[in-house]
Design an enzyme around this catalytic site. Structure first.
Site, PDB file in Angstrom:
ATOM      1  N   ASP A 269       0.838  -1.199   0.000  1.00 15.14           N
ATOM      2  CA  ASP A 269       0.000   0.000   0.000  1.00 15.14           C
ATOM      3  C   ASP A 269       0.876   1.254   0.000  1.00 15.14           C
ATOM      4  O   ASP A 269       1.973   1.259   0.566  1.00 15.14           O
ATOM      5  CB  ASP A 269      -0.878   0.042   1.245  1.00 15.14           C
ATOM      6  CG  ASP A 269      -1.894  -1.095   1.310  1.00 15.14           C
ATOM      7  OD1 ASP A 269      -1.700  -2.106   0.620  1.00 15.14           O
ATOM      8  OD2 ASP A 269      -2.867  -0.957   2.071  1.00 15.14           O
ATOM      9  N   GLY A 289       1.670  -2.033  -5.525  1.00 18.53           N
ATOM     10  CA  GLY A 289       1.146  -3.383  -5.696  1.00 18.53           C
ATOM     11  C   GLY A 289      -0.085  -3.701  -4.876  1.00 18.53           C
ATOM     12  O   GLY A 289      -0.480  -4.866  -4.788  1.00 18.53           O
ATOM     13  N   ASP A 290      -0.711  -2.687  -4.267  1.00 16.48           N
ATOM     14  CA  ASP A 290      -1.958  -2.869  -3.529  1.00 16.48           C
ATOM     15  C   ASP A 290      -2.661  -1.512  -3.535  1.00 16.48           C
ATOM     16  O   ASP A 290      -2.458  -0.719  -4.457  1.00 16.48           O
ATOM     17  CB  ASP A 290      -1.694  -3.397  -2.114  1.00 16.48           C
ATOM     18  CG  ASP A 290      -2.859  -4.223  -1.575  1.00 16.48           C
ATOM     19  OD1 ASP A 290      -3.972  -3.673  -1.480  1.00 16.48           O
ATOM     20  OD2 ASP A 290      -2.667  -5.408  -1.248  1.00 16.48           O
ATOM     21  N   ASP A 291      -3.496  -1.222  -2.519  1.00 16.55           N
ATOM     22  CA  ASP A 291      -4.188   0.067  -2.495  1.00 16.55           C
ATOM     23  C   ASP A 291      -3.196   1.228  -2.496  1.00 16.55           C
ATOM     24  O   ASP A 291      -2.231   1.234  -1.715  1.00 16.55           O
ATOM     25  CB  ASP A 291      -5.058   0.173  -1.237  1.00 16.55           C
ATOM     26  CG  ASP A 291      -6.213  -0.821  -1.236  1.00 16.55           C
ATOM     27  OD1 ASP A 291      -6.800  -1.046  -2.304  1.00 16.55           O
ATOM     28  OD2 ASP A 291      -6.516  -1.358  -0.158  1.00 16.55           O
ATOM     29  N   SER A 322      -3.314   1.076  -9.286  1.00 16.90           N
ATOM     30  CA  SER A 322      -3.258  -0.173  -8.536  1.00 16.90           C
ATOM     31  C   SER A 322      -3.815  -1.280  -9.410  1.00 16.90           C
ATOM     32  O   SER A 322      -5.026  -1.402  -9.562  1.00 16.90           O
ATOM     33  CB  SER A 322      -4.052  -0.070  -7.233  1.00 16.90           C
ATOM     34  OG  SER A 322      -4.096  -1.320  -6.592  1.00 16.90           O
TER      35      SER A 322
END
Length: 499
Positions: A269, A289-291, A322
């Site tokens: 995140d 790689g996420d939020d 994302s």
């Protein structure tokens, strides 16, 4: 041999033609010649005064002169140090943990005199985790990069966060962050766009192979602190979340770039304000790689017991990407409550989801007074998602009757193109979505099936023109606020796919 007039004329024409065809070459030769003469004269003047060496030696010395220094660090505190004052070596190999620790200790002694500033010069500064202190500015010069050492044995273990029950990924202690602080006041991390690099590749690999016994570390984590500024730097490749302010007040994140691979970098995140109040996030670029941003406030029964909401948060002028999650999220850990969040002037591109609210039975708490203004989606699979069955729990002890309350969510000025499903707002019979509104919405769609504006267990309104055609669960009002059509009692719609 007798030279004729015609021969001389032909020779002059040949010279003129050569000059015309080689102007650039002759100009360059003139410049080189002038430079050599200048160097020879300079060497003649200085010969004998410094051991001679001739024009050739002077020429080589000029070529090997250092490049102009990077921009000097501004003085932001009464006292400023350089990391090299404490033995720091920026070669990417020497370990600088002790240098950082000595510098922080020196600044801590200046608290009564306005604190101090630590300048990190250009270079690659390898370090294990270290703590900051109050009234401190950490300034990263252009070309400066703080590198987290990949070997986990250098990373200390810390108690689990009280609102999470145990480490987010593994039971028991968690790894501490690369740059850490607790119970601090007046902390600034800034620079001329220097960077902090967690070198998370080894951590991601170990996580995928289940080789870690403890939750991975964030890159920067400040806890129980206030008056925090993070600005004009780059964060990259965190082992876990990049910036995690936990139970902090008055936090500003401005002009920050956050980067990690958009796939293969799990749970990286960008910014996760967690049980924080009075937060400003602005003018940031985040591709992770996420939020990109996730507002949180604790997990299940532990978050309910801790009872610290996230509130009064403004997110503006952000570009986010994302590929596996969402640009801007609320939850899913929101058991302490989330309220009074404004998201405006945000562009989300090449993402799985645009903006998302996620929660579940067992979370408890509330999500209310959330406003989205002027949001642009560009090639996003699902634009707006509200999901109430995000059934990931701290342990099996969560309260099956703890239902989160979701209400007063507004979307105004929502635009974009290449969106597969513009809206998927799915409540449930025990977690309905109340008082949701959509106004001034026009989203170009890439999915031609019927149910692309999906709703269930929602109550709210459509105001004015909204495209694509909204679901019938919502009241329809015109631009003047007059009711045009009451909602049809419809609490489920067909799902075209799982998003």
């Amino acid at each position: 041999m007798v030279e004729t007039a015609g021969g001389r004329l032909h020779q002059r024409r040949g010279v003129a033609a050569f000059v015309a065809a080689n102007k650039t070459l002759l100009a360059a030769a003139w410049v080189v010649g002038f430079t050599l003469v200048f160097l020879w004269q300079s060497a003649s003047i200085s010969r004998g005064g410094a051991g001679g060496g001739g024009s050739g030696g002077l020429f080589l010395r000029l070529l090997s002169a250092p490049l102009p220094p990077s921009r000097p660090a501004p003085r932001l505190r009464p006292t400023a140090y350089n990391l090299t004052d404490f033995g720091g070596v920026g070669d990417g190999r020497a370990l600088n943990t002790e240098a950082f620790e000595r510098a922080v200790e020196a600044i801590a002694a200046l608290a009564e005199r306005g604190g101090g500033q630590l300048n990190v010069p250009p270079g690659r500064w390898l370090t294990a985790p270290f703590n900051l202190t109050s009234h401190m500015t950490l300034f990263l010069a252009e070309g400066a990069e703080i590198l987290g050492i990949p070997d986990e044995k250098y990373w200390p273990l810390m108690p689990a966060l009280p609102s999470y029950g145990y480490g987010r990924e593994r039971k028991g202690p968690r790894f501490g962050s690369l740059i850490h602080g607790q119970n601090l006041k007046d902390v600034v991390i800034t620079g001329h766009n220097g960077s902090i690099n967690g070198q998370g590749e080894v951590w991601w690999m170990k996580h995928r192979r289940r080789m870690l016994n403890n939750t991975r570390p964030p890159l920067v984590q400040l806890m129980w602190s206030k008056d925090i500024v993070v600005a004009n730097i780059t964060l990259r490749n965190s082992p876990f979340w990049h910036f995690h302010p936990y139970d902090c007040t008055n936090v500003t994140v401005s002009n920050v770039t956050i980067l990690s691979p958009v796939s293969g970098a799990p749970n990286t995140d960008g910014i996760d304000p967690d049980s924080c109040q009075d937060v400003l996030i602005e003018n940031c670029y985040i591709s992770v790689g996420d939020d990109a941003i996730a507002v949180k406030s604790g997990w299940d029964q532990y978050g309910i017991a801790y009872g610290r909401p996230s509130s009064n948060i403004l997110i503006r002028n952000v570009t986010a990407r994302s590929l596996v999650s969402a640009g801007i999220s609320i939850g899913s850990e929101m058991s302490g409550g989330v309220a009074n969040v404004t998201v405006e002037n945000v562009r989300i591109w090449e993402s799985r989801r645009g903006v998302r609210i996620k929660t579940a039975t067992g979370r408890g708490g509330y999500i209310r007074n959330i406003s989205y203004h002027n949001i642009t989606f560009d090639n996003v699979r699902a634009g707006i998602v509200i999901k109430v069955d995000y059934n990931e729990h701290a342990d099996d002890g969560y309260d099956r009757t703890a239902f989160p309350d979701i209400m007063s969510i507004s979307f105004t000025g929502i635009h974009g193109r290449g969106v597969r499903v513009p809206v998927r707002a799915h409540g449930s019979d025990v977690i309905p979505i109340k008082d949701i509104s959509f106004q001034d919405m026009s989203v170009g769609i890439s999915y031609k099936k019927k149910h692309i504006f999906q709703c269930s267990y929602v109550e709210g309104r459509i105001i004015g023109s909204v495209f694509p055609k909204p679901c019938e669960n919502l009241d329809l009002y015109n631009e003047q606020g007059q009711l045009v059509k009451r909602a049809v009692s419809l609490n489920s719609t067909e799902l075209d796919y799982d998003i």
